[in-house]
Scaffold this motif. Structure first.
Motif, mmCIF file in Angstrom:
data_model
loop_
_atom_site.group_PDB
_atom_site.id
_atom_site.type_symbol
_atom_site.label_atom_id
_atom_site.label_comp_id
_atom_site.label_asym_id
_atom_site.label_seq_id
_atom_site.Cartn_x
_atom_site.Cartn_y
_atom_site.Cartn_z
ATOM 1 N N VAL A 92 27.849 46.240 38.844
ATOM 2 C CA VAL A 92 29.306 46.305 38.880
ATOM 3 C C VAL A 92 29.848 44.917 39.224
ATOM 4 C CG1 VAL A 92 29.370 48.731 39.535
ATOM 5 C CG2 VAL A 92 29.326 46.996 41.318
ATOM 6 N N GLY A 93 31.055 44.645 38.754
ATOM 7 C CA GLY A 93 31.728 43.394 39.091
ATOM 8 C C GLY A 93 31.718 42.360 37.992
ATOM 9 N N ASN A 94 30.946 42.574 36.915
ATOM 10 C CA ASN A 94 30.911 41.599 35.822
ATOM 11 C C ASN A 94 31.992 41.910 34.795
ATOM 12 O OD1 ASN A 94 29.168 43.947 35.326
ATOM 13 N ND2 ASN A 94 28.718 43.000 33.352
ATOM 14 N N ASP A 95 33.030 41.096 34.786
ATOM 15 C CA ASP A 95 34.113 41.292 33.824
ATOM 16 C C ASP A 95 34.069 40.276 32.692
ATOM 17 O OD1 ASP A 95 34.722 39.132 35.352
ATOM 18 O OD2 ASP A 95 36.675 39.842 36.040
ATOM 19 N N LYS A 96 33.143 39.298 32.769
ATOM 20 C CA LYS A 96 32.991 38.307 31.693
ATOM 21 C C LYS A 96 31.601 38.361 31.073
ATOM 22 C CE LYS A 96 36.268 34.935 33.649
ATOM 23 N NZ LYS A 96 36.416 33.539 34.166
ATOM 24 N N THR A 97 30.596 38.394 31.913
ATOM 25 C CA THR A 97 29.215 38.373 31.442
ATOM 26 C C THR A 97 28.837 39.728 30.869
ATOM 27 O OG1 THR A 97 28.696 36.803 33.199
ATOM 28 C CG2 THR A 97 26.848 37.857 32.096
ATOM 29 N N ASN A 98 28.276 39.725 29.661
ATOM 30 C CA ASN A 98 27.892 40.967 29.007
ATOM 31 C C ASN A 98 26.767 41.655 29.776
ATOM 32 O OD1 ASN A 98 29.737 40.579 26.889
ATOM 33 N ND2 ASN A 98 28.285 39.301 25.778
ATOM 34 N N ASP A 99 26.784 42.985 29.739
ATOM 35 C CA ASP A 99 25.804 43.770 30.487
ATOM 36 C C ASP A 99 24.371 43.399 30.116
ATOM 37 O OD1 ASP A 99 27.789 45.073 31.818
ATOM 38 O OD2 ASP A 99 27.671 46.929 30.662
ATOM 39 N N ARG A 100 24.100 43.205 28.822
ATOM 40 C CA ARG A 100 22.717 42.956 28.405
ATOM 41 C C ARG A 100 22.183 41.647 28.974
ATOM 42 N NH1 ARG A 100 22.617 39.314 24.244
ATOM 43 N NH2 ARG A 100 24.626 38.865 23.249
ATOM 44 N N VAL A 101 23.068 40.663 29.191
ATOM 45 C CA VAL A 101 22.643 39.402 29.777
ATOM 46 C C VAL A 101 22.160 39.619 31.216
ATOM 47 C CG1 VAL A 101 23.425 37.094 30.485
ATOM 48 C CG2 VAL A 101 24.161 38.064 28.302
ATOM 49 N N ILE A 102 22.795 40.550 31.919
ATOM 50 C CA ILE A 102 22.401 40.844 33.299
ATOM 51 C C ILE A 102 21.186 41.765 33.331
ATOM 52 C CG2 ILE A 102 23.184 41.812 35.482
ATOM 53 C CD1 ILE A 102 26.030 41.149 34.658
ATOM 54 N N TYR A 103 21.220 42.820 32.521
ATOM 55 C CA TYR A 103 20.159 43.823 32.593
ATOM 56 C C TYR A 103 18.801 43.258 32.200
ATOM 57 C CZ TYR A 103 23.336 47.651 33.637
ATOM 58 O OH TYR A 103 24.229 48.483 34.270
ATOM 59 N N ARG A 104 18.776 42.252 31.339
ATOM 60 C CA ARG A 104 17.478 41.675 30.969
ATOM 61 C C ARG A 104 16.850 40.880 32.121
ATOM 62 N NH1 ARG A 104 20.089 37.428 26.597
ATOM 63 N NH2 ARG A 104 20.645 35.743 28.054
ATOM 64 N N GLU A 105 17.644 40.542 33.139
ATOM 65 C CA GLU A 105 17.114 39.825 34.308
ATOM 66 C C GLU A 105 16.673 40.768 35.422
ATOM 67 O OE1 GLU A 105 16.589 36.692 34.320
ATOM 68 O OE2 GLU A 105 17.751 36.016 32.586
ATOM 69 N N LEU A 106 17.004 42.056 35.303
ATOM 70 C CA LEU A 106 16.685 42.997 36.374
ATOM 71 C C LEU A 106 15.194 43.279 36.425
ATOM 72 C CD1 LEU A 106 19.583 45.620 36.085
ATOM 73 C CD2 LEU A 106 19.542 43.450 37.320
ATOM 74 N N ARG A 107 14.657 43.308 37.641
ATOM 75 C CA ARG A 107 13.250 43.659 37.842
ATOM 76 C C ARG A 107 13.104 45.116 38.265
ATOM 77 N NH1 ARG A 107 9.904 39.108 37.663
ATOM 78 N NH2 ARG A 107 11.159 37.448 36.752
ATOM 79 N N THR A 108 14.202 45.856 38.288
ATOM 80 C CA THR A 108 14.176 47.271 38.658
ATOM 81 C C THR A 108 14.733 48.079 37.492
ATOM 82 O OG1 THR A 108 16.351 47.010 39.713
ATOM 83 C CG2 THR A 108 14.418 46.792 41.113
ATOM 84 N N VAL A 136 17.826 39.955 42.898
ATOM 85 C CA VAL A 136 18.960 39.240 43.495
ATOM 86 C C VAL A 136 18.807 37.745 43.269
ATOM 87 C CG1 VAL A 136 20.128 38.691 45.662
ATOM 88 C CG2 VAL A 136 19.428 41.032 45.188
ATOM 89 N N ARG A 137 17.593 37.232 43.431
ATOM 90 C CA ARG A 137 17.343 35.806 43.205
ATOM 91 C C ARG A 137 17.622 35.422 41.751
ATOM 92 N NH1 ARG A 137 13.776 32.946 40.572
ATOM 93 N NH2 ARG A 137 13.378 30.787 41.212
ATOM 94 N N GLU A 138 17.129 36.225 40.802
ATOM 95 C CA GLU A 138 17.312 35.900 39.383
ATOM 96 C C GLU A 138 18.792 35.902 39.004
ATOM 97 O OE1 GLU A 138 14.999 34.860 37.457
ATOM 98 O OE2 GLU A 138 13.346 35.220 38.826
ATOM 99 N N LEU A 139 19.554 36.865 39.523
ATOM 100 C CA LEU A 139 20.991 36.911 39.226
ATOM 101 C C LEU A 139 21.704 35.706 39.819
ATOM 102 C CD1 LEU A 139 21.768 40.713 39.738
ATOM 103 C CD2 LEU A 139 21.425 39.479 37.583
ATOM 104 N N GLY A 140 21.284 35.288 41.015
ATOM 105 C CA GLY A 140 21.886 34.104 41.625
ATOM 106 C C GLY A 140 21.561 32.840 40.861
ATOM 107 N N GLN A 141 20.331 32.753 40.313
ATOM 108 C CA GLN A 141 19.914 31.558 39.592
ATOM 109 C C GLN A 141 20.613 31.408 38.240
ATOM 110 O OE1 GLN A 141 17.689 29.041 40.426
ATOM 111 N NE2 GLN A 141 17.605 29.868 42.490
#
Length: 860
Positions: free
Chosen positions: A391-407, A422-427
């Motif tokens: 939640v909270g991403n109003d610019k970045t597409n979901d797939r860009v975030i979900y591909r970085e998730l380790r869960t 958390v580290r990957e999203l911050g990086q």
């Protein structure tokens, strides 16, 4: 002294309660003694015939009667609950300083009531004495002392207590606060007062001495060291001052006992402590301790474990029978709350999926100062992720975030995977790393499921660089645009320009830099997930540079004499799984064409000609720095790269030995010989032949809170396959200064070494080998989303050398200094450093001294 202040506050509170009780008693008693002293039976029923309002108030009669809850025509008992309720309501409004309800007369069963009250005064003007003007607004806001607020005894008391405690926390132990009010005498009917708040902070109270009584096993020095915040005066200590803050002092008393527990004295306790004032305005603290006996660990048994064996748990615990009893360390080995990635038993279970496990150490016996322990484990069910959301991403597409998730949904829970996500999203650099948080939702121990929600806060990911300055003999203008969350697929969609297409995590950068003497154009593009399925990064860049020769007669650029460089680079980088998935293997192919047109300088012996640079670069890097790429608080990053050209001398059948001998025999003062030297060099450098090895490593260590040490090491070497052909005049290292290359025409690399002028620690043609060591101490001023600011102190040393036989890694040019960094999403990294060079520049005898460096767009 602290107790005296608290007692004074308590006395004030008791006095207020007492006065209120007495006032309420007489109010109720007044119901019996009416204005006409009419007798009536206790609890007699009356019908309210009339209610009038008297006294000093600005509220209308209808408003007061309505708020009291009493109604004309209502049947009530006098005295009775309805009268009491009316009083409570009126007092509860916090609008009045005095309230009375009278029974003025009765006529049969008709009762006539009078509500007499007086408004609380409103605050008219406020004057705060004893603090700077810039601090007053915050104090007014914190204490709600705005104009028009009702001035109550409670407001006055809480204001005094707040200010007293605030400044005591800052070390002003003898702070005194007085609040006085005076009525406003004007034509306005409402009651108003002016208030004066006088703050006497007095001097900060320092601690002259901390004395321990009763300690035989641990020295005063060791116990004082355990007190992290409360220190006695010491001229050699700078980071912690010797001020007294009660809350910190209470924490430090606990730390003293923890120090005993770490050394086996589990029964140690503080029996008393006292604080005394000295004649010089300082404090002395005396702490009496009772140490007790020293204990050791006996047998340690694990109960309830089925997933891990006793041997596995014992190895993770790291405590053996006979070790000195250490309750603090035992707690950390079971669950270290200070580190989310700690090597402890709780994380061992959580990484195996047992989120709902509980581990409790229990002392089962303490015979002869030997403590036998049971580690009681309730494993519970393994937990599986049910829903995983962001939640909270109003610019970045979901797939860009979900591909970085380790869960992933259906995956066994792993705390390490959550921390890594958390580290990957911050990086990524698209979100505020300080506000990233994993939130557990709908955890169900009975079913063994949970939902995971990652909360992100978008930050600006595009940067603009617009600057001007003087350098290279003239004005330099720079325009740069960097879009770090670009979406190239939407480049032809007009509605996507807000102001540019964003959301796919790609990087696109354009840069133009120009002056009278040179022009540079560059373009680069990066796709971090080529094809969208695997983390394979594709990158490409194009650049073109034109350098014009300086004409000393006209003092201007001669556009007929130019040195042009056109280059292209294409690269791939793949995230590895071995040795671990922090490693990245990168490869790139680059080509540069150097074109000289009537460009005669000391750099080359030929003024008309060209060189080609075709090279392959391979690199291995590892980066596990913690979360925030701007201000890492832990981890490390390093890279090893090798840039090599094809061995052209083995393929082109040119006799470079003969060319070398012929060139050595020529006289550069003879025009014909000099022209021949140019022809030879043209042949030597038609296709550049070289290999270049570099290493760079940075390590981050948290010292205390957010205080971080960054240590760094850099090495570089430029070599030749064929000694007769020699080391090329391109791709060299230039050490010194801020490290900003400005217009690096020939592939040179600018290596920062603060405290010295730019490129001053290398020979005119550049070095072929260098090394650099650095150490920085960093502390953040703010790490907010809009700006990250941190201060730093540094020491570093480095040098460059023309050939390997002269190389001495300990022959360093040393420097030290301080600096400031500011990162704003729209402008990138900005900074300033003041460095002192302790060694002389090459060819000089006196140390270089102070240099000021401005940092734009890079990090040390």
């Amino acid at each position: 002294m602290e107790k005296q202040v608290n007692n004074s506050a308590n006395n004030t509170l008791l006095k207020t309660i007492s006065n209120t009780f007495i006032s309420a008693f007489f109010l109720l008693f007044s119901l019996v003694l009416t204005a006409q002293e009419s007798p009536f039976n206790s609890g007699q029923k009356f019908t309210i015939a009339e209610i009038i309002v008297t006294g000093d108030t600005n509220f209308s009669e209808a408003t007061i009667v309505t708020y009291s809850g009493l109604r004309k025509g209502e049947v009530i008992a006098i005295p009775g609950e309805r009268i009491s309720e009316a009083l409570k309501k009126l007092w509860g409004s916090n609008l009045f300083s005095n309230i009375d309800i009278y029974l003025t007369k009765t006529e049969g069963d008709q009762a006539y009531l009078e509500i007499s009250l007086q408004d609380l005064p409103e605050l008219n003007e406020l004057e705060i004495k004893g603090v700077k003007k810039g601090k007053k607004d915050a104090l007014i806001k914190d204490n709600k002392l705005n104009k028009g607020v009702k001035v109550t005894e409670n407001l006055i008391t809480t204001t005094k207590n707040y200010l007293t405690n605030k400044y005591r926390k800052e070390g002003f132990y003898n702070t005194k606060v007085t609040v006085t009010t005076s009525p406003v005498m004007d034509s306005i009917e409402k009651s108003r007062v002016n208030m004066v708040v006088n703050i006497e902070k007095n001097d900060k109270v320092k601690i002259k001495e901390i004395e321990f009584v009763g300690n035989e096993k641990l020295s005063d020095k060791k116990l004082r060291k355990a007190m992290k915040h409360t220190k006695q005066k010491n001229l050699l200590r700078f980071l912690k001052r010797s001020k007294y803050v009660q809350a910190n002092y209470k924490e430090d008393l606990v730390s003293v006992i923890d120090k005993y527990k770490e050394n086996g004295y589990r029964d140690a306790r503080v029996t008393s402590d006292s604080i005394s004032n000295n004649n010089d305005g300082t404090l002395s603290i005396a702490i009496r301790v009772e140490e007790g006996e020293k204990y050791t660990f006996g047998k340690i048994a694990f109960v309830g474990n089925t997933i891990f064996t006793d041997q596995q748990l014992s190895a993770m615990l790291g405590i053996r029978q006979g070790d000195t009893y250490n309750g603090v360390e035992l707690k950390k080995r079971i669950a270290d709350d200070s580190r989310p990635d700690a090597q402890d038993i709780t994380n061992l279970y959580q990484d195996a999926g047992y989120l709902f496990s509980t581990i409790n150490p229990v002392e089962v016996s303490a015979d002869g100062n030997v403590i036998d322990m049971e580690i009681r484990i309730s494993e519970g069910k393994p937990a599986y992720f049910n829903n995983v959301t962001v939640v909270g991403n109003d610019k970045t597409n979901d797939r860009v975030i979900y591909r970085e998730l380790r869960t992933r949904p259906g995956q066994l829970y792993s705390k390490t995977a959550v921390v890594r996500t958390v580290r990957e999203l911050g990086q990524l650099g698209f979100f505020d790393a300080q506000q990233l948080s994993p939130n557990f939702k709908n955890a169900n121990p009975n079913e063994g499921t949970l939902d995971m929600e990652y909360s992100v806060v978008e930050k600006g990911s595009s940067q603009i660089e617009l600057q001007g300055g003087y350098g290279g003999g003239g004005f330099i203008g720079t325009l740069g645009l960097s879009f770090n969350n670009f979406a190239i697929k939407d480049i032809f969609k007009g509605e996507a320009y807000k102001p540019v297409p964003t959301g796919d995590g790609q990087s696109l950068a354009l840069r133009l830099q120009a002056s009278r003497f040179y022009q540079t154009y560059s373009f680069s593009f990066t796709e971090p997930w080529m094809g969208g399925q695997r983390p394979i990064q594709f990158s490409t860049s194009l650049s073109h540079t034109m350098q014009f020769l300086y004409n000393p007669r006209t003092r201007d650029a001669d556009k007929s004499k130019s040195f042009n460089i056109t280059g292209i680079t294409v690269g791939l980088a793949k995230r590895l799984t071995q040795p671990d998935d922090y490693f990245t293997l990168s490869q790139a192919v680059s080509f540069q064409h150097y074109d000289l047109q009537n460009y005669n300088t000391g750099l080359f012996t030929f003024g008309n000609g060209y060189s080609n640079n075709l090279a392959y670069t391979v690199g291995l890097s590892r980066n596990n720095t913690h979360t925030d790429p701007i201000y890492p608080t832990g981890g490390s990053s390093f890279s090893v790269t090798a840039k090599v050209s094809p061995p052209f001398s083995l393929l082109n059948n040119v006799d470079y030995t003969a060319l070398k001998d012929e060139r050595a025999a020529l006289n550069p003062s003879d025009p014909d010989d000099y022209a021949r030297m140019g022809e030879i060099d043209q042949e030597r450098y038609k296709w550049l032949e070289f290999y270049k090895i570099k290493f760079k490593g940075d390590w981050y260590t948290k010292v205390y809170d957010k205080l971080v040490i960054k240590s760094g090491l850099e090495l570089g070497f430029l070599g030749a396959y064929n000694n007769d052909r020699g080391v090329i005049p391109f791709e060299r290292f230039f050490v010194g200064g801020d490290g900003l290359g400005n217009y690096s025409l020939d592939g040179r690399e600018s290596i920062a070494l603060r405290g010295y002028p730019n490129q001053s620690l290398s020979s005119q043609d550049g070095g072929t080998i260098y090394n650099k060591f650095s150490l920085e101490l960093r502390y953040p001023i703010t790490l907010g989303a809009q700006a990250k600011i941190f201060a730093l102190g540094f020491i570093e040393g480095g040098n460059s050398f023309d050939n390997f036989k002269d190389y001495n890694p300990f022959n360093l040019k040393r420097s030290a200094g301080v600096g400031l960094r500011i990162f704003m999403p729209a402008f990138g990294l900005l900074g300033i450093d003041f460095g002192h060079g302790f060694d002389p520049l090459p060819g000089l005898s006196e140390k270089n001294g102070w240099e000021t460096h401005f940092i734009i767009g890079q990090q040390f």
